[in-house]
Every structure is written in C-alpha cells, then in structure tokens.
Enzyme design. Structure first.
Site, mmCIF file in Angstrom:
data_model
loop_
_atom_site.group_PDB
_atom_site.id
_atom_site.type_symbol
_atom_site.label_atom_id
_atom_site.label_comp_id
_atom_site.label_asym_id
_atom_site.label_seq_id
_atom_site.Cartn_x
_atom_site.Cartn_y
_atom_site.Cartn_z
ATOM 1 C CE LYS A 211 -7.607 -0.511 -2.335
ATOM 2 N NZ LYS A 211 -8.737 -1.400 -1.785
ATOM 3 C CG MET B 274 -9.831 5.963 6.475
ATOM 4 S SD MET B 274 -10.541 4.538 5.812
ATOM 5 C CE MET B 274 -11.095 4.033 7.329
ATOM 6 C CG ASP C 162 -2.030 -0.969 1.155
ATOM 7 O OD1 ASP C 162 -2.389 -1.394 -0.120
ATOM 8 O OD2 ASP C 162 -2.734 -0.983 2.291
HETATM 9 C C1 LIG Z 1 -7.297 2.749 5.461
HETATM 10 S S1 LIG Z 1 -7.138 3.253 6.953
HETATM 11 C C2 LIG Z 1 -5.895 2.130 7.168
HETATM 12 C C3 LIG Z 1 -5.580 2.155 8.757
HETATM 13 C C4 LIG Z 1 -4.103 1.133 9.133
HETATM 14 N N1 LIG Z 1 -4.488 -0.181 8.792
HETATM 15 C C5 LIG Z 1 -3.810 1.302 10.589
HETATM 16 O O1 LIG Z 1 -3.816 0.268 11.429
HETATM 17 O O2 LIG Z 1 -3.160 2.261 10.794
HETATM 18 C C6 LIG Z 1 -6.046 4.880 6.691
HETATM 19 C C7 LIG Z 1 -6.322 5.832 7.655
HETATM 20 O O3 LIG Z 1 -5.393 5.553 8.745
HETATM 21 C C8 LIG Z 1 -4.987 6.581 9.358
HETATM 22 N N2 LIG Z 1 -3.556 6.723 9.160
HETATM 23 C C9 LIG Z 1 -2.901 5.746 8.590
HETATM 24 N N3 LIG Z 1 -1.364 6.186 8.904
HETATM 25 C C10 LIG Z 1 -1.657 7.342 9.710
HETATM 26 C C11 LIG Z 1 -0.407 7.927 10.075
HETATM 27 N N4 LIG Z 1 0.738 7.713 10.011
HETATM 28 N N5 LIG Z 1 -0.714 9.205 11.049
HETATM 29 C C12 LIG Z 1 -1.982 9.388 11.050
HETATM 30 N N6 LIG Z 1 -3.144 8.850 10.812
HETATM 31 C C13 LIG Z 1 -2.719 7.622 9.998
HETATM 32 C C14 LIG Z 1 -5.668 7.766 8.734
HETATM 33 O O4 LIG Z 1 -6.926 8.196 9.184
HETATM 34 C C15 LIG Z 1 -5.741 7.279 7.310
HETATM 35 O O5 LIG Z 1 -7.013 7.652 6.587
#
Ligand SMILES: C[S@@+](CC[C@H](N)C(=O)[O-])C[C@H]1O[C@@H](n2cnc3c(N)ncnc32)[C@H](O)[C@@H]1O
Length: 260
Positions: free
Chosen positions: A67, A175, A45
């Site tokens: 994506k 998100m 990803d």
């Molecule tokens: C599709 S979700 C995936 C989450 C991922 N599986 C996790 O456990 O962190 C994507 C969302 O996770 C959050 N996210 C992912 N990485 C981040 C980061 N480094 N800092 C802040 N938010 C993050 C954001 O809200 C983003 O829109």
C-alpha cells in the site's frame, strides 16, 4: 497456538509475519531467509527488495499487497482474510513486511486476526529502518553525553493517536514527509528550538540512499529544496551533528546480495 520461533522450515497451515529489513538485502535475518526459501505463498509490501524476493522458491506465489501510504481499512481486512484463507488451505504463508513487522507495520493487527481465526503464527523481527537508516547515515540515535533516550513517532496521525511528541533526546519521525510542516509544528510545540539539528534520510540502506541535514525551523524547505520523497525518515536532535564526522556510506555502493 502461538509457537515460538525455534528454527526449521516453514510449516503448512502456518503464517509467518516476517520483517524484511529496511532495503539492503544484507540486513535480512537468517530466520527470514530460511522461511522464504520454503514458502508456498508470500504476501509482500512494496518496500521489499528484489534480492530478498529472489530467495523464494520458483513455484511460490508472490502476491503484492503493498500500500502506498495508508489505504482504506478494507485493504487491510482483505490482507488479513487472505492470510487466513491461504493458511487454512494448508499452505506455508509468509507475510513479508518492510523493516520490522511491529514498528508501524500493522503486524499486530494481522497477528490478532490470525489468533482470532485460530491460525498458528510466528513473528520474525526485522531490522527497522528507524534504526538502520540513521546508522547508514552515520547518525547514532544514542551517544554518551549527547543523547540518552529515543522516541519513534509517526508523522501520520491515525484517528485517536496523540499528537504530542514525547520528551526524548532524539526523535525519529516515520511517515513524516508528506506532513513535514505539521511535524515541525508538533516538535516546536513540544519546546524544541527551531535551531535543533535535523536529518532527513531518503531510501536508507538502499544503494541510492540520500541524507540531507539542516535545522528544525527549515525542515519543509530542506525537504522541498532537495526533492526528498518517501520512503524517508526525519531524525531530530543533537546526534545529527555527528553525521558530518561519522558518515561512512560511499555515494555509489554496490547492492549486496544474500547467499543462497
Ligand atoms: C509504514 S512505515 C513501516 C516501517 C517499517 N515497519 C520499519 O520498521 O522500518 C513506513 C515508513 O518507514 C520509513 N522507512 C521505511 N523504509 C525506509 C528506508 N529504507 N529509509 C528511510 N525510511 C524508511 C519511512 O518513514 C516510511 O514512511
């Protein structure tokens, strides 16, 4: 068919659904590093750091299936088909996802597709951004006497998902940046006061992490005024008040790297 992760190198014909952690490569698990070092194919990803990908052997095929936001269903189906095809060709396949593969990561959909196809798989949990980004911002999601419960909610409601916010002391919204106005309304509709403290953490655990704090009623202004962009998450609750005292990440932090 479903085997437990008991260590060892990756095996031909298997798929490993691996969490890459939230950004800082130092938060990768030992198991994830071990599997990456012996992978033939890695489907990755877009939220995975270059330092983590550098663990892959030189001959490994690294396929970017990232994506931005939520792509059409066909994209997810293509990923699942590719996982099955690569495994059936006898390759060692790592499906590398940001954070934890099962927290808003569609890891369960991919595991179900593999199970249906009879492909053996292993799930390797990762450090979720939901936990790590607040920690790097000095915001404990629970704190004795302040918050005894946490809810992780999505700001992007897929068809059929309930819009209600569960009753928890701390709410982490993932998100939620693009829909921040709707997120605020959902929280206000769930009896949260407009003066409830909120923090928005952008690129948590990356070297350019930013944290801004304000009140729920001003959430969209807070995001707009600071130009906050995804990936970012929203933390709502009294624990946010601890950020001022507990913030510990230097503004400019060297990127750590894992040892090979
Ligand atoms: C599709 S979700 C995936 C989450 C991922 N599986 C996790 O456990 O962190 C994507 C969302 O996770 C959050 N996210 C992912 N990485 C981040 C980061 N480094 N800092 C802040 N938010 C993050 C954001 O809200 C983003 O829109």
């Amino acid at each position: 068919m479903h085997e437990r992760g008991v260590g060892g190198q990756s095996r031909p014909g298997h798929v490993y659904l691996v969490g890459a952690g939230p950004g800082d490569p130092g938060l990768l698990t030992l198991r994830a590093a071990e599997l990456l070092r012996t992978a033939d194919v890695v489907l990755v990803d877009h939220l995975v750091s270059a330092e983590v990908l550098a663990l892959c052997p030189p001959g490994a095929a690294i396929i970017d299936v990232g994506k931005q936001g939520h792509g059409p269903h066909a994209c997810q189906r293509e990923i699942e088909d590719r996982l099955v095809t690569e495994a059936r060709a006898g390759r060692r396949v790592v499906r590398l996802k940001g954070g934890d593969p099962l927290i808003f990561g569609r890891g369960s959909e991919e595991a179900l597709a593999l199970r249906r196809a009879g492909v053996p798989y292993e799930i390797v949990p990762g450090v979720s951004s939901a936990l790590a980004a607040p920690a790097y911002a000095g915001i404990p999601l629970t704190a004795r006497g302040i918050a005894g419960s946490v809810a992780l909610v999505t700001g992007h409601l897929a068809c059929g998902e309930p819009a209600s916010i569960p009753a928890a002391d701390t709410v982490v919204v993932m998100m939620g940046i693009a829909n921040a106005g709707a997120v605020r309304e959902r929280l206000l509709g769930a009896s949260r006061s407009p003066s409830t403290p909120v923090a928005v953490i952008e690129r948590g655990t990356w070297c350019d992490q930013r944290t801004v704090v304000g009140e729920l009623g001003g959430l969209t202004d807070l995001i707009d005024a600071n130009g906050i962009r995804a990936p970012a998450l929203i933390v709502v609750g009294e624990v946010v008040r601890l950020h001022r005292e507990l913030d510990w990440v230097p503004t400019v932090r060297p990127i750590s790297s894992t040892k090979q």
